[in-house]
Design an enzyme around this catalytic site. Structure first.
Site, PDB file in Angstrom:
ATOM      1  N   ASP A  15     -10.781 -10.823  17.385  1.00 31.78           N
ATOM      2  CA  ASP A  15      -9.531 -10.057  17.280  1.00 31.78           C
ATOM      3  C   ASP A  15      -8.812 -10.033  18.627  1.00 31.78           C
ATOM      4  O   ASP A  15      -8.872  -9.050  19.374  1.00 31.78           O
ATOM      5  CB  ASP A  15      -9.830  -8.634  16.796  1.00 31.78           C
ATOM      6  CG  ASP A  15     -10.302  -8.618  15.354  1.00 31.78           C
ATOM      7  OD1 ASP A  15      -9.910  -9.521  14.578  1.00 31.78           O
ATOM      8  OD2 ASP A  15     -11.069  -7.711  14.983  1.00 31.78           O
ATOM      9  N   LYS A  36     -15.281 -14.770  13.196  1.00 29.21           N
ATOM     10  CA  LYS A  36     -14.305 -14.296  12.189  1.00 29.21           C
ATOM     11  C   LYS A  36     -12.894 -14.430  12.751  1.00 29.21           C
ATOM     12  O   LYS A  36     -12.587 -13.910  13.826  1.00 29.21           O
ATOM     13  CB  LYS A  36     -14.567 -12.834  11.826  1.00 29.21           C
ATOM     14  CG  LYS A  36     -13.606 -12.333  10.741  1.00 29.21           C
ATOM     15  CD  LYS A  36     -13.992 -10.954  10.232  1.00 29.21           C
ATOM     16  CE  LYS A  36     -13.446  -9.847  11.085  1.00 29.21           C
ATOM     17  NZ  LYS A  36     -12.046  -9.486  10.779  1.00 29.21           N
ATOM     18  N   ASP A  63     -10.732 -14.071   7.504  1.00 23.26           N
ATOM     19  CA  ASP A  63     -10.587 -12.719   6.953  1.00 23.26           C
ATOM     20  C   ASP A  63      -9.100 -12.367   6.842  1.00 23.26           C
ATOM     21  O   ASP A  63      -8.546 -11.681   7.696  1.00 23.26           O
ATOM     22  CB  ASP A  63     -11.331 -11.741   7.888  1.00 23.26           C
ATOM     23  CG  ASP A  63     -11.163 -10.303   7.469  1.00 23.26           C
ATOM     24  OD1 ASP A  63     -10.995 -10.051   6.267  1.00 23.26           O
ATOM     25  OD2 ASP A  63     -11.204  -9.432   8.369  1.00 23.26           O
ATOM     26  N   LEU A  64      -8.477 -12.870   5.760  1.00 28.17           N
ATOM     27  CA  LEU A  64      -7.043 -12.603   5.583  1.00 28.17           C
ATOM     28  C   LEU A  64      -6.800 -11.477   4.581  1.00 28.17           C
ATOM     29  O   LEU A  64      -5.650 -11.109   4.329  1.00 28.17           O
ATOM     30  CB  LEU A  64      -6.315 -13.892   5.174  1.00 28.17           C
ATOM     31  CG  LEU A  64      -6.427 -15.024   6.206  1.00 28.17           C
ATOM     32  CD1 LEU A  64      -5.668 -16.261   5.738  1.00 28.17           C
ATOM     33  CD2 LEU A  64      -5.916 -14.584   7.580  1.00 28.17           C
ATOM     34  N   LYS A  65      -7.872 -10.966   4.020  1.00 24.93           N
ATOM     35  CA  LYS A  65      -7.794  -9.771   3.147  1.00 24.93           C
ATOM     36  C   LYS A  65      -6.610  -9.834   2.182  1.00 24.93           C
ATOM     37  O   LYS A  65      -5.729  -8.977   2.193  1.00 24.93           O
ATOM     38  CB  LYS A  65      -7.676  -8.496   3.994  1.00 24.93           C
ATOM     39  CG  LYS A  65      -8.930  -8.156   4.770  1.00 24.93           C
ATOM     40  CD  LYS A  65      -8.875  -6.747   5.318  1.00 24.93           C
ATOM     41  CE  LYS A  65     -10.122  -6.377   6.075  1.00 24.93           C
ATOM     42  NZ  LYS A  65     -10.324  -7.115   7.336  1.00 24.93           N
ATOM     43  N   PHE A  66      -6.618 -10.845   1.330  1.00 26.30           N
ATOM     44  CA  PHE A  66      -5.515 -10.987   0.369  1.00 26.30           C
ATOM     45  C   PHE A  66      -5.434  -9.766  -0.545  1.00 26.30           C
ATOM     46  O   PHE A  66      -6.452  -9.242  -1.000  1.00 26.30           O
ATOM     47  CB  PHE A  66      -5.703 -12.251  -0.468  1.00 26.30           C
ATOM     48  CG  PHE A  66      -5.627 -13.528   0.331  1.00 26.30           C
ATOM     49  CD1 PHE A  66      -4.719 -13.675   1.361  1.00 26.30           C
ATOM     50  CD2 PHE A  66      -6.466 -14.591   0.049  1.00 26.30           C
ATOM     51  CE1 PHE A  66      -4.629 -14.856   2.100  1.00 26.30           C
ATOM     52  CE2 PHE A  66      -6.400 -15.774   0.769  1.00 26.30           C
ATOM     53  CZ  PHE A  66      -5.487 -15.904   1.790  1.00 26.30           C
ATOM     54  N   HIS A  67      -4.222  -9.332  -0.810  1.00 28.17           N
ATOM     55  CA  HIS A  67      -4.006  -8.197  -1.702  1.00 28.17           C
ATOM     56  C   HIS A  67      -2.635  -8.379  -2.338  1.00 28.17           C
ATOM     57  O   HIS A  67      -1.600  -8.053  -1.732  1.00 28.17           O
ATOM     58  CB  HIS A  67      -4.053  -6.880  -0.911  1.00 28.17           C
ATOM     59  CG  HIS A  67      -4.117  -5.670  -1.800  1.00 28.17           C
ATOM     60  ND1 HIS A  67      -3.798  -4.417  -1.381  1.00 28.17           N
ATOM     61  CD2 HIS A  67      -4.472  -5.550  -3.089  1.00 28.17           C
ATOM     62  CE1 HIS A  67      -3.950  -3.561  -2.388  1.00 28.17           C
ATOM     63  NE2 HIS A  67      -4.357  -4.231  -3.435  1.00 28.17           N
ATOM     64  N   ASP A  68      -2.608  -8.910  -3.576  1.00 29.57           N
ATOM     65  CA  ASP A  68      -1.306  -9.188  -4.199  1.00 29.57           C
ATOM     66  C   ASP A  68      -1.515  -9.414  -5.695  1.00 29.57           C
ATOM     67  O   ASP A  68      -2.635  -9.239  -6.191  1.00 29.57           O
ATOM     68  CB  ASP A  68      -0.658 -10.401  -3.509  1.00 29.57           C
ATOM     69  CG  ASP A  68       0.856 -10.249  -3.419  1.00 29.57           C
ATOM     70  OD1 ASP A  68       1.475  -9.927  -4.448  1.00 29.57           O
ATOM     71  OD2 ASP A  68       1.428 -10.465  -2.332  1.00 29.57           O
ATOM     72  N   PRO A  70      -1.874 -11.560  -9.269  1.00 28.39           N
ATOM     73  CA  PRO A  70      -2.724 -12.736  -9.522  1.00 28.39           C
ATOM     74  C   PRO A  70      -2.099 -14.067  -9.092  1.00 28.39           C
ATOM     75  O   PRO A  70      -2.751 -14.872  -8.419  1.00 28.39           O
ATOM     76  CB  PRO A  70      -2.947 -12.673 -11.046  1.00 28.39           C
ATOM     77  CG  PRO A  70      -2.893 -11.208 -11.355  1.00 28.39           C
ATOM     78  CD  PRO A  70      -1.825 -10.650 -10.438  1.00 28.39           C
ATOM     79  N   THR A  72       0.092 -14.769  -6.868  1.00 26.93           N
ATOM     80  CA  THR A  72       0.233 -14.921  -5.411  1.00 26.93           C
ATOM     81  C   THR A  72      -1.122 -15.100  -4.721  1.00 26.93           C
ATOM     82  O   THR A  72      -1.268 -15.957  -3.850  1.00 26.93           O
ATOM     83  CB  THR A  72       0.990 -13.704  -4.839  1.00 26.93           C
ATOM     84  OG1 THR A  72       2.227 -13.594  -5.532  1.00 26.93           O
ATOM     85  CG2 THR A  72       1.253 -13.860  -3.356  1.00 26.93           C
ATOM     86  N   THR A 127     -13.833   0.167   6.176  1.00 27.48           N
ATOM     87  CA  THR A 127     -14.796   0.990   6.929  1.00 27.48           C
ATOM     88  C   THR A 127     -14.116   2.002   7.852  1.00 27.48           C
ATOM     89  O   THR A 127     -14.780   2.821   8.473  1.00 27.48           O
ATOM     90  CB  THR A 127     -15.714   0.086   7.765  1.00 27.48           C
ATOM     91  OG1 THR A 127     -14.893  -0.739   8.599  1.00 27.48           O
ATOM     92  CG2 THR A 127     -16.585  -0.791   6.891  1.00 27.48           C
ATOM     93  N   GLN A 198     -13.611   3.097  13.528  1.00 25.20           N
ATOM     94  CA  GLN A 198     -14.586   2.953  12.436  1.00 25.20           C
ATOM     95  C   GLN A 198     -15.113   4.322  12.027  1.00 25.20           C
ATOM     96  O   GLN A 198     -15.395   5.154  12.877  1.00 25.20           O
ATOM     97  CB  GLN A 198     -15.750   2.044  12.880  1.00 25.20           C
ATOM     98  CG  GLN A 198     -15.323   0.627  13.232  1.00 25.20           C
ATOM     99  CD  GLN A 198     -14.904  -0.181  12.006  1.00 25.20           C
ATOM    100  OE1 GLN A 198     -14.991   0.277  10.870  1.00 25.20           O
ATOM    101  NE2 GLN A 198     -14.428  -1.399  12.244  1.00 25.20           N
ATOM    102  N   ARG A 219     -15.243  -5.400  18.830  1.00 24.99           N
ATOM    103  CA  ARG A 219     -15.053  -4.796  20.146  1.00 24.99           C
ATOM    104  C   ARG A 219     -16.312  -4.483  20.956  1.00 24.99           C
ATOM    105  O   ARG A 219     -16.261  -4.631  22.181  1.00 24.99           O
ATOM    106  CB  ARG A 219     -14.159  -3.548  20.003  1.00 24.99           C
ATOM    107  CG  ARG A 219     -12.714  -3.911  19.680  1.00 24.99           C
ATOM    108  CD  ARG A 219     -11.937  -2.754  19.107  1.00 24.99           C
ATOM    109  NE  ARG A 219     -12.371  -2.410  17.768  1.00 24.99           N
ATOM    110  CZ  ARG A 219     -11.856  -1.440  17.022  1.00 24.99           C
ATOM    111  NH1 ARG A 219     -10.876  -0.707  17.507  1.00 24.99           N
ATOM    112  NH2 ARG A 219     -12.304  -1.214  15.810  1.00 24.99           N
TER     113      ARG A 219
END
Ligand code: OMP
Length: 239
Positions: A15, A36, A63-68, A70, A72, A127, A198, A219
């Site tokens: 990150d 990652k 880790d692109l954490k898709f959320h959309d 179906p 897309t 988390t 966290q 971190r």
């Protein structure tokens, strides 16, 4: 084949805001085998970082954490298949239709480019959230462990390879989802590291003992004054 060591269970989160900083960390930590690439780095410098990691023989968690919807998430997964990474994330809260569409598209995308399909794993509950936030901000009426389990089971029933969960829920998820379901735990903190944002942490050793396949740690290693020593100390603590 190279022997798997305890260090191979640690996925270090890259990150950082630039490719130069990412390369500096990768080269400073040659014993890290799994990296990652998350939103910050991918949005900052694009997919070139994937090739850089591949050239060095590293495993990659994209880790692109898709959320959309179906259609897309399916398009995004089809496109992501060409990067030939090991792990890819989507939020369970997309719902079953989107999870299924994503999985099918990822697998067909991998076949189209003649590469193995990345393992698609689902975020259960971030988390950084605690039970109070789940109840009062997100207005979810379930207890947190029950909600995390439900989200993991949704992913499992849809055919996904695994889930991302906090170490505090990993024992329960392992028991309910079985040994073949991959469980990846971020939010891991050695006793000597700061908690930061966290909220449901445990130590690396406790997370592995509770059933995590992989730990995601950022971190405590990457923001340390001495990342090499921090990584070595975590490996030592893991025994
Ligand atoms: O998908 C993830 O990796 C993830 C899910 C989650 O619920 N919580 C979480 O912290 N992460 C990621 O894990 C990493 C944790 O970093 P540190 O808190 O710096 O150890 C970050 O890159 C987060 O994006």
């Amino acid at each position: 084949m190279k022997d798997t060591t305890i260090a191979d269970k640690i996925i270090v989160a890259l990150d950082v805001p630039s490719q130069a900083e990412a390369i500096a960390l990768i080269d400073k930590l040659p014993d890290v085998s799994f990296w990652k690439v998350g939103l910050e780095l991918f949005v900052s410098c694009g997919p070139e970082i994937i090739s850089i990691l591949k050239q060095r023989g590293k495993r990659i968690f994209l880790d692109l954490k898709f959320h959309d919807i179906p259609n897309t998430v399916a398009g995004a997964c089809r496109a992501a298949a060409k990067y030939n990474v090991d792990l890819l994330t989507i939020h369970s809260t997309c719902g079953k239709d989107a999870l299924k569409a994503a999985l099918v598209a990822l697998e067909s995308g991998a076949i189209a480019v003649d590469k193995p399909s990345p393992k698609l794993i689902a975020i259960t509950l971030l988390t950084s959230l605690n039970s109070r936030q789940l109840a009062f901000e997100l207005k979810v009426p379930l207890e947190l462990p029950e909600y995390a389990l439900h989200m993991a089971l949704l992913a499992k029933e849809t055919g996904l390879a695994g889930a991302v969960c906090s170490p505090q829920e990993v024992a329960q998820l392992r028991m309910s989802c079985g040994d073949d379901f991959l469980l990846v735990c971020p939010g891991v903190r050695p006793k000597w590291a700061e908690g930061g944002d966290q909220r449901r942490s445990m130590t690396p050793k406790a997370a592995i003992n509770a059933g995590a396949d992989y730990l995601v740690i950022g971190r405590p290693i990457t923001a340390s004054d001495d990342p090499v020593a921090a990584f070595a100390r975590i490996c030592e603590e893991l025994g």
